[in-house]
Design a protein around this motif. Structure first.
Motif, PDB file in Angstrom:
ATOM      1  N   UNK A 114       6.452 -15.660  10.717  1.00 37.36           N
ATOM      2  CA  UNK A 114       5.088 -15.988  11.151  1.00 37.36           C
ATOM      3  C   UNK A 114       4.361 -14.733  11.639  1.00 37.36           C
ATOM      4  N   UNK A 115       5.125 -13.899  12.360  1.00 44.81           N
ATOM      5  CA  UNK A 115       4.496 -12.687  12.879  1.00 44.81           C
ATOM      6  C   UNK A 115       4.080 -11.772  11.726  1.00 44.81           C
ATOM      7  N   UNK A 116       4.856 -11.652  10.677  1.00 48.56           N
ATOM      8  CA  UNK A 116       4.506 -10.815   9.543  1.00 48.56           C
ATOM      9  C   UNK A 116       3.294 -11.380   8.814  1.00 48.56           C
ATOM     10  N   UNK A 117       3.192 -12.709   8.723  1.00 47.48           N
ATOM     11  CA  UNK A 117       1.997 -13.304   8.099  1.00 47.48           C
ATOM     12  C   UNK A 117       0.740 -12.923   8.870  1.00 47.48           C
ATOM     13  N   UNK A 118       0.845 -12.955  10.192  1.00 45.22           N
ATOM     14  CA  UNK A 118      -0.308 -12.561  11.017  1.00 45.22           C
ATOM     15  C   UNK A 118      -0.670 -11.110  10.755  1.00 45.22           C
ATOM     16  N   UNK A 119       0.380 -10.253  10.634  1.00 44.98           N
ATOM     17  CA  UNK A 119       0.128  -8.836  10.342  1.00 44.98           C
ATOM     18  C   UNK A 119      -0.597  -8.693   9.007  1.00 44.98           C
ATOM     19  N   UNK A 120      -0.169  -9.418   7.984  1.00 45.70           N
ATOM     20  CA  UNK A 120      -0.804  -9.334   6.663  1.00 45.70           C
ATOM     21  C   UNK A 120      -2.262  -9.773   6.732  1.00 45.70           C
ATOM     22  N   UNK A 121      -2.534 -10.875   7.411  1.00 44.41           N
ATOM     23  CA  UNK A 121      -3.912 -11.369   7.509  1.00 44.41           C
ATOM     24  C   UNK A 121      -4.807 -10.368   8.250  1.00 44.41           C
ATOM     25  N   UNK A 122      -4.263  -9.794   9.308  1.00 41.94           N
ATOM     26  CA  UNK A 122      -5.053  -8.830  10.085  1.00 41.94           C
ATOM     27  C   UNK A 122      -5.339  -7.580   9.258  1.00 41.94           C
ATOM     28  N   UNK A 123      -4.318  -7.097   8.537  1.00 42.30           N
ATOM     29  CA  UNK A 123      -4.501  -5.893   7.745  1.00 42.30           C
ATOM     30  C   UNK A 123      -5.461  -6.120   6.578  1.00 42.30           C
ATOM     31  N   UNK A 124      -5.403  -7.308   5.959  1.00 46.92           N
ATOM     32  CA  UNK A 124      -6.301  -7.595   4.826  1.00 46.92           C
ATOM     33  C   UNK A 124      -7.759  -7.681   5.251  1.00 46.92           C
ATOM     34  N   UNK A 125      -8.008  -7.914   6.526  1.00 51.25           N
ATOM     35  CA  UNK A 125      -9.389  -8.025   7.001  1.00 51.25           C
ATOM     36  C   UNK A 125     -10.020  -6.667   7.284  1.00 51.25           C
ATOM     37  N   UNK A 132      -4.515   0.319   4.349  1.00 48.45           N
ATOM     38  CA  UNK A 132      -3.414   0.563   5.273  1.00 48.45           C
ATOM     39  C   UNK A 132      -2.089   0.224   4.574  1.00 48.45           C
ATOM     40  N   UNK A 133      -1.110   1.085   4.793  1.00 46.77           N
ATOM     41  CA  UNK A 133       0.219   0.777   4.277  1.00 46.77           C
ATOM     42  C   UNK A 133       1.275   1.299   5.240  1.00 46.77           C
ATOM     43  N   UNK A 134       2.458   0.717   5.166  1.00 45.86           N
ATOM     44  CA  UNK A 134       3.593   1.164   5.977  1.00 45.86           C
ATOM     45  C   UNK A 134       4.721   1.559   5.032  1.00 45.86           C
ATOM     46  N   UNK A 135       5.426   2.630   5.393  1.00 44.76           N
ATOM     47  CA  UNK A 135       6.529   3.103   4.559  1.00 44.76           C
ATOM     48  C   UNK A 135       7.777   3.184   5.423  1.00 44.76           C
ATOM     49  N   UNK A 136       8.939   3.120   4.751  1.00 49.34           N
ATOM     50  CA  UNK A 136      10.184   3.265   5.496  1.00 49.34           C
ATOM     51  C   UNK A 136      10.523   4.753   5.622  1.00 49.34           C
ATOM     52  N   UNK A 137      11.730   5.024   6.094  1.00 47.66           N
ATOM     53  CA  UNK A 137      12.102   6.419   6.325  1.00 47.66           C
ATOM     54  C   UNK A 137      12.238   7.191   5.021  1.00 47.66           C
ATOM     55  N   UNK A 138      12.381   6.473   3.900  1.00 46.90           N
ATOM     56  CA  UNK A 138      12.429   7.153   2.596  1.00 46.90           C
ATOM     57  C   UNK A 138      11.038   7.267   1.987  1.00 46.90           C
ATOM     58  N   UNK A 139      10.015   6.894   2.751  1.00 44.22           N
ATOM     59  CA  UNK A 139       8.601   6.957   2.361  1.00 44.22           C
ATOM     60  C   UNK A 139       8.255   5.963   1.266  1.00 44.22           C
ATOM     61  N   UNK A 140       9.119   4.907   1.057  1.00 43.08           N
ATOM     62  CA  UNK A 140       8.783   3.846   0.120  1.00 43.08           C
ATOM     63  C   UNK A 140       7.858   2.844   0.793  1.00 43.08           C
TER      64      UNK A 140
END
Length: 577
Positions: free
Chosen positions: A23-34, A39-47
């Motif tokens: 649920x928390x990730x869904x909220x993050x997606x909705x907030x970012x899409x607005x 905006x993007x997030x990458x892991x330590x391998x920059x993926x």
């Protein structure tokens, strides 16, 4: 660079918390899409492990399909960067992943169809709940419009600065040479033109010739820098005519023919920009910019037209100043001539007065001898004739004295003593009574007794009251009235002589105090007079430190006022007594 980082709580291994994490990730997606930012997030391998839908908008605007959100996930973010930017950002990401709590920002230029779109890329460190580095976040913003606006603002600032400098220059300069030097220097620098000149029409040859000084032209070249007429008439050059109200832009002059080509080759010109200079609708010439390259555009043309308006106003002001200076010189010469004539007139009057005085004294002396019988007894008619001669000689002598006195009367010329203005006024009424009775005019005494004497010249003030009474009686109608009023007001003694005579026109009232002034020649012929009486009144009163003025309406009579301040007269007595 801004210190800081982002804490991103991701789903952990705990099954009980798994639903809340989703649920928390869904909220993050909705907030970012607005957001308007990509905006993007990458892991330590920059993926890329998370990105919002704004990447799709950015991919369309930049025509980069590899930037779509569905294409980014699972790829290394560094693959989205140009080859030139990738090594630098690889080093930045490594430092961030090593724990540097800073954010990095840089502008990127991406070519799109031969143009460039400007983007701002920002990278920050992501932390988990335990404060461990989990990856990075990137935000990408399209700042092309902002860069364009910044460039326009910078250009407008330069243009406004140039306008201010030119306006300040032309507003402070009255010399034409200095005006042209400042204008062409400022505009040559502002527009970057190789040549900038004020080209004025020669009234004799009707040619447009550059005036000195000019930016980029030596003094010896100015006479040759003549705009070819075909620039404004040749149809092969599709530009406005010379009389166009705004500006004319000529590019590719080196590709034209005839005198345009000769002109372009002679001065190495490929582009020419001009704006008309006008004075009240009359064409004075052109404000010209020229350069070897085709560098000028319509925006610069409109700006040059604004400068041309300022220069036209300055030239117009210089022409006006020159005309005013010429007129001032002529007026000054005329004033000198009038003053010289006035001096000659005064000398003539004084000379004539001096020449008249001696014969009048002789005539007066013989008249007195005849009247007294020293030269023999006279019968009734002869005695009467001698008395007339004596009276008229005395009157003529008084007129000569008055004219002599008009040369100037100062306080040092006064014989000061304590006097009573009331007694002086009553004596004047008695002297005027015979003339008043002859004209059937009634004299009214409205004289209040004085409490304090006035220190003044009795004989001169007597002249003042006599003159005012004589005028009032002379211009009063048959059966009219003349009133003499004396009042005290504090430290001032007021005298007023009023009548109900013909009056004085309002436009002539201020001029009645001038020497020899007569408001109407027909009035002079009817009533007589030399025009010196009121001028003498004003001179005597002002020598006493007083004021005199008049009020009148045509056909309703006149009122003449005299105000004498005791303290000034006393001061004069102390100073000269």
């Amino acid at each position: 660079m801004i210190t800081g980082g982002i804490s991103l709580t991701a789903p952990l291994a705990s099954p009980a918390a798994n639903g809340k994490a989703v649920m928390r990730m869904d909220i993050w997606h909705d907030a970012l899409d607005s957001l308007d930012l990509a905006v993007c997030a990458v892991d330590r391998d920059l993926r890329v492990i998370l990105c919002n839908r704004t990447w799709d908008v950015l991919a369309h605007a930049t025509q980069r399909p590899d930037l779509r959100s569905d294409q980014l996930l699972g790829r290394s973010f560094l693959e989205t960067l140009d080859d030139a930017d990738r090594p630098r950002w690889a080093g930045i990401c490594a430092r961030l992943l090593d724990g540097e709590e800073v954010s990095y920002w840089a502008e990127l230029a991406w070519p799109v169809h031969g143009a460039r779109r400007w983007l701002a890329l920002t990278a920050r460190t992501l932390f988990d709940a335990d404060g461990e580095t989990t990856g990075l976040s990137f935000t990408l913003a399209d700042i092309t419009d902002r860069k364009r606006l910044d460039a326009e603002m910078a250009r407008h600032r330069v243009e406004l600065r140039g306008l201010f400098e030119v306006a300040q220059s032309v507003g402070l300069v009255s010399d034409e040479v200095e005006l042209f030097r400042r204008v062409t220097g400022h505009l040559g620098y502002l527009f970057g033109g190789r040549i900038c000149a004020v080209v004025l029409r020669d009234e004799t040859t009707r040619q447009l010739v550059a005036r000195a000084p000019a930016h980029g032209l030596r003094p010896g070249d100015l006479a040759e820098f003549q705009l070819p007429p075909s620039l404004f008439s040749d149809v092969s050059v599709p530009m406005p005519a010379l009389t166009a109200p705004s500006y004319a832009l000529y590019n590719n002059l080196d590709r034209t023919v005839g005198d345009c080509r000769v002109f372009a080759d002679r001065w190495g010109i490929g582009s020419l920009l001009s704006a008309p200079l006008r004075n009240h609708g009359r064409l004075l010439g052109q404000l010209v910019l020229a350069d070897a390259a085709n560098k000028f555009n319509d925006d610069e043309g409109r700006l040059l037209a604004t400068f041309a308006g300022l220069v036209s106003a300055a030239i117009d002001a210089n022409l006006l100043v020159a005309a005013l200076e010429d007129r001032a010189d002529k007026l000054s010469a005329a004033l000198d001539e009038i003053q010289e004539l006035d001096r000659l007139k005064d000398n003539l009057i004084q000379n004539v007065s001096h020449e008249l005085r001696l014969p009048l004294m002789v005539i007066q002396g013989y008249a007195d001898l005849l009247r007294d019988g020293a030269l023999g007894e006279l019968d009734g008619e002869l005695r009467q004739a001698v008395e007339v001669i004596s009276d008229k000689t005395l009157l003529l002598g008084k007129r000569v004295d008055d004219i002599m006195l008009l040369r100037g009367l100062h306080q040092t010329d006064l014989q000061l003593s304590p006097i009573s203005v009331a007694e002086l006024a009553r004596s004047a009424i008695d002297r005027a009574r015979a003339r008043a009775d002859q004209n059937n005019v009634t004299l009214i005494d409205d004289i209040a007794a004085e409490t304090t004497p006035l220190v003044a010249d009795y004989r001169r003030l007597e002249q003042v009251v006599d003159e005012l009474l004589e005028n009032a009686v002379k211009f009063s109608p048959n059966g009219g009235e003349v009133q003499v009023t004396v009042r005290e007001g504090g430290d001032v003694v007021y005298l007023k002589v009023s009548d109900h005579g013909i009056g004085i026109p309002a436009d002539q009232l201020p001029r009645i105090w001038n020497r020899f002034y007569q408001s109407d020649a027909s009035t002079t012929r009817r009533f007589g007079g030399t025009g010196v009486g009121l001028a003498l009144v004003k001179q005597i009163v002002e020598a006493h430190g007083g004021q005199v003025w008049a009020e009148s309406q045509t056909g309703q009579g006149s009122q003449f006022y005299v105000a004498l301040q005791r303290t000034r007269a006393v001061a004069g007595e102390q100073e000269h007594g």
